[in-house]
Design a protein around this motif. Structure first.
Motif, PDB file in Angstrom:
ATOM      1  N   ILE A 107       0.842  -1.204   0.000  1.00  4.01           N
ATOM      2  CA  ILE A 107       0.000   0.000   0.000  1.00  4.01           C
ATOM      3  C   ILE A 107       0.875   1.251   0.000  1.00  4.01           C
ATOM      4  O   ILE A 107       0.619   2.218  -0.725  1.00  4.01           O
ATOM      5  CB  ILE A 107      -0.943   0.004   1.225  1.00  4.01           C
ATOM      6  CG1 ILE A 107      -2.047  -1.039   1.066  1.00  4.01           C
ATOM      7  CG2 ILE A 107      -1.545   1.389   1.434  1.00  4.01           C
ATOM      8  CD1 ILE A 107      -2.941  -1.203   2.287  1.00  4.01           C
ATOM      9  N   ARG A 112      -2.849   3.610  -6.089  1.00  5.52           N
ATOM     10  CA  ARG A 112      -4.248   3.371  -5.742  1.00  5.52           C
ATOM     11  C   ARG A 112      -4.364   2.054  -4.983  1.00  5.52           C
ATOM     12  O   ARG A 112      -3.629   1.100  -5.247  1.00  5.52           O
ATOM     13  CB  ARG A 112      -5.129   3.284  -6.996  1.00  5.52           C
ATOM     14  CG  ARG A 112      -5.273   4.595  -7.745  1.00  5.52           C
ATOM     15  CD  ARG A 112      -6.148   5.585  -6.985  1.00  5.52           C
ATOM     16  NE  ARG A 112      -6.374   6.794  -7.742  1.00  5.52           N
ATOM     17  CZ  ARG A 112      -5.569   7.865  -7.699  1.00  5.52           C
ATOM     18  NH1 ARG A 112      -4.488   7.846  -6.939  1.00  5.52           N
ATOM     19  NH2 ARG A 112      -5.851   8.933  -8.410  1.00  5.52           N
ATOM     20  N   VAL A 113      -5.312   2.021  -4.054  1.00  6.92           N
ATOM     21  CA  VAL A 113      -5.579   0.813  -3.269  1.00  6.92           C
ATOM     22  C   VAL A 113      -7.069   0.505  -3.353  1.00  6.92           C
ATOM     23  O   VAL A 113      -7.903   1.402  -3.180  1.00  6.92           O
ATOM     24  CB  VAL A 113      -5.174   0.998  -1.797  1.00  6.92           C
ATOM     25  CG1 VAL A 113      -5.562  -0.223  -0.965  1.00  6.92           C
ATOM     26  CG2 VAL A 113      -3.687   1.275  -1.679  1.00  6.92           C
TER      27      VAL A 113
ATOM     28  N   ASN B 131      -4.123   8.745   3.343  1.00  9.08           N
ATOM     29  CA  ASN B 131      -3.799   8.468   1.939  1.00  9.08           C
ATOM     30  C   ASN B 131      -4.700   7.372   1.376  1.00  9.08           C
ATOM     31  O   ASN B 131      -5.052   7.388   0.193  1.00  9.08           O
ATOM     32  CB  ASN B 131      -2.337   8.043   1.807  1.00  9.08           C
ATOM     33  CG  ASN B 131      -1.371   9.111   2.259  1.00  9.08           C
ATOM     34  OD1 ASN B 131      -0.875   9.067   3.385  1.00  9.08           O
ATOM     35  ND2 ASN B 131      -1.118  10.087   1.417  1.00  9.08           N
ATOM     36  N   HIS B 132      -5.030   6.410   2.225  1.00  9.86           N
ATOM     37  CA  HIS B 132      -5.899   5.313   1.794  1.00  9.86           C
ATOM     38  C   HIS B 132      -6.845   4.951   2.936  1.00  9.86           C
ATOM     39  O   HIS B 132      -6.462   5.002   4.107  1.00  9.86           O
ATOM     40  CB  HIS B 132      -5.081   4.078   1.408  1.00  9.86           C
ATOM     41  CG  HIS B 132      -4.102   4.329   0.300  1.00  9.86           C
ATOM     42  ND1 HIS B 132      -4.478   4.528  -1.011  1.00  9.86           N
ATOM     43  CD2 HIS B 132      -2.754   4.429   0.316  1.00  9.86           C
ATOM     44  CE1 HIS B 132      -3.404   4.726  -1.758  1.00  9.86           C
ATOM     45  NE2 HIS B 132      -2.343   4.681  -0.977  1.00  9.86           N
TER      46      HIS B 132
END
Lengths: 119, 136
Positions: A107, A112-113, B131-132
């Motif tokens: 990650i 992108r995840v 960020n995620h």
């Protein structure tokens, strides 16, 4: 080209989430993107070899091998896999076995995840 | 030299599925991720419990006695012990009638961190600054 990491926690059979994830991984890899797949929870069933493709059920072995040939990195959660009785000798070759920090590290290096949660 | 901020959002109840446990154990793994990263690279998770997920933060869980497995309480306590930021939604514990004295802590393990009971706005900020975002 970008790096996409997909975490799959859904089971191979029982929903179409897994089929979607494999098709998305294939599409991204075909476009030249770097793709990583992390398998955890019930998703680890994908790594079992000698899956029989019955038409009523999703199948993962053939698509997984195709992804590995395209250079997609696939890693299964070792604890999740062993807990479900799958040994490395029962698993499809080329799949990495590691701990959860593998997913976090991928990650970290991803643009992108996509995290597909379990049922 | 980069830090990746991750928001782990736990919205499902414990024991009904594996999701809450996997969220916590994945978040805790930030402790060892450095072996796979370059010097100066870090991952910083924030663990947020919302909706039915707040039930994972109750103290006194008896999973070992009844199911023979480590309780989600123990996993969350381990998260506190490794200094993870753990947020639980105030509005959602109120909906369940859970008072803050029923929320677990890891004082007995010597943890400095405590679960922060916060309004959803604070969880929204954690999501926006990440960020995620990983939903469990």
């Amino acid at each position: 080209m970008a790096t996409l990491t997909i975490g799959i926690f859904s089971s191979l059979i029982g929903s179409m989430s897994f089929d979607f994830a494999l098709k998305l991984a294939e599409t991204a890899a075909n476009k030249g993107h770097k793709v990583n797949l992390w398998l955890s929870g019930n998703a680890i069933g994908l790594v079992k070899n000698n899956q029989k493709h019955l038409k009523d059920y999703s199948t993962g072995e053939k698509p997984l091998k195709a992804l590995l040939e395209k250079g997609v990195e696939v890693c299964t959660c070792e604890a999740c896999t062993l807990a479900r009785g799958i040994q490395k000798t029962d698993a499809i070759g080329g799949v990495q076995w590691n701990a959860m920090h593998w997913y976090l590290a991928k990650i970290h290096h991803s643009d992108r995840v996509l995290h597909i949660g379990g049922e | 030299m980069a830090d990746t901020k991750l928001a782990f959002i736990v919205q499902r109840p414990p024991y009904k599925s594996e999701n809450p446990k996997l969220a916590v154990t994945h978040a805790i793994s930030y402790q060892t991720v450095e072996i796979l990263l370059e010097d100066g690279e870090t991952v910083t998770p924030t663990l947020c419990f919302i909706g039915e997920g707040v039930l994972a933060c109750l103290k006194g869980q008896k999973a070992m006695e009844h199911y023979g497995i480590t309780s989600t309480e123990m996993h969350v306590k381990s998260a506190l012990l490794v200094d993870l930021n753990v947020l639980v939604c105030k509005e959602d514990i109120d909906r369940f009638g859970i008072t803050e004295d029923k929320i677990l802590d890891a004082d007995d393990m010597g943890a400095d961190k405590k679960i922060q009971v916060v309004p959803y706005d604070a969880i929204q900020k954690a999501i926006e600054s990440a960020n995620h975002v990983l939903f469990f």
